[in-house]
Design a protein around this motif. Structure first.
Motif, PDB file in Angstrom:
ATOM      1  N   ALA A  97      13.375  30.783 -33.438  1.00 46.84           N
ATOM      2  CA  ALA A  97      14.500  32.114 -33.542  1.00 46.84           C
ATOM      3  C   ALA A  97      13.493  32.531 -35.435  1.00 46.84           C
ATOM      4  N   HIS A  98      12.231  31.186 -35.750  1.00 47.21           N
ATOM      5  CA  HIS A  98      11.425  31.483 -36.863  1.00 47.21           C
ATOM      6  C   HIS A  98      10.476  31.940 -36.232  1.00 47.21           C
ATOM      7  N   ILE A 105      21.095  17.810 -33.484  1.00 44.11           N
ATOM      8  CA  ILE A 105      20.262  18.192 -34.817  1.00 44.11           C
ATOM      9  C   ILE A 105      18.692  18.804 -33.904  1.00 44.11           C
ATOM     10  N   VAL A 106      18.242  18.125 -33.019  1.00 44.52           N
ATOM     11  CA  VAL A 106      16.704  18.371 -32.850  1.00 44.52           C
ATOM     12  C   VAL A 106      17.003  19.400 -31.449  1.00 44.52           C
ATOM     13  N   GLU A 107      17.922  19.693 -30.512  1.00 47.22           N
ATOM     14  CA  GLU A 107      18.558  21.126 -30.141  1.00 47.22           C
ATOM     15  C   GLU A 107      18.580  21.781 -31.304  1.00 47.22           C
ATOM     16  N   GLU A 108      19.436  21.935 -32.656  1.00 43.06           N
ATOM     17  CA  GLU A 108      19.043  22.279 -33.637  1.00 43.06           C
ATOM     18  C   GLU A 108      17.754  23.275 -34.394  1.00 43.06           C
ATOM     19  N   LEU A 109      17.166  22.336 -34.748  1.00 37.89           N
ATOM     20  CA  LEU A 109      16.412  22.033 -35.206  1.00 37.89           C
ATOM     21  C   LEU A 109      15.463  23.020 -33.595  1.00 37.89           C
ATOM     22  N   GLN A 110      15.294  22.704 -32.829  1.00 33.62           N
ATOM     23  CA  GLN A 110      13.823  23.466 -31.689  1.00 33.62           C
ATOM     24  C   GLN A 110      14.836  25.331 -32.077  1.00 33.62           C
TER      25      GLN A 110
END
Length: 122
Positions: free
Chosen positions: A39-40, A29-34
């Motif tokens: 990307a943002h 989850i942390v990796e996906e959020l990073q």
């Protein structure tokens, strides 16, 4: 007692597996959020660059508009001066025409007077 120890060990291993699984899920989850945050950030950077470019274009357009307005004002003033010169020249033309008429009238008077003098001498 051995059975209790075995049960305790089994529960402990199950708890350790669940903790490891939860940690792996949390890491994912942390990796996906990073990745999403990066990307943002890239999108924000693109938008910021676009905004900056548009601001530069707006400033250039404003400068061009100011130059055009100054040129228009300069032309208006010049045309106003030229119009005043036309009025002045027309006035001078009218004065000269009046002077020509006066001279023409005087010439006629001189011719008439000269004609009368010629008749009187004969």
């Amino acid at each position: 007692l051995t059975a209790e120890l075995a049960e305790h060990r089994r529960r402990s291993e199950d708890a350790e597996r669940r903790r490891a699984d939860a940690e792996a899920v949390g890491d994912a989850i942390v990796e996906e959020l990073q990745k999403s945050a990066e990307a943002h950030r890239r999108e924000v950077d693109k938008l910021t660059a676009r905004i900056w470019e548009q601001q530069q274009q707006a400033m250039a357009a404003t400068a061009e508009l100011s130059k055009a307005q100054a040129l228009r004002e300069e032309q208006r003033v010049r045309l106003g001066g030229e119009a005043a010169e036309v009025v002045r020249l027309r006035g001078a033309e009218a004065r000269l025409a009046a002077e020509v008429r006066t001279l023409e009238r005087q010439r006629v008077e001189v011719v008439v007077a000269a004609g009368g003098a010629v008749e009187a001498s004969s």
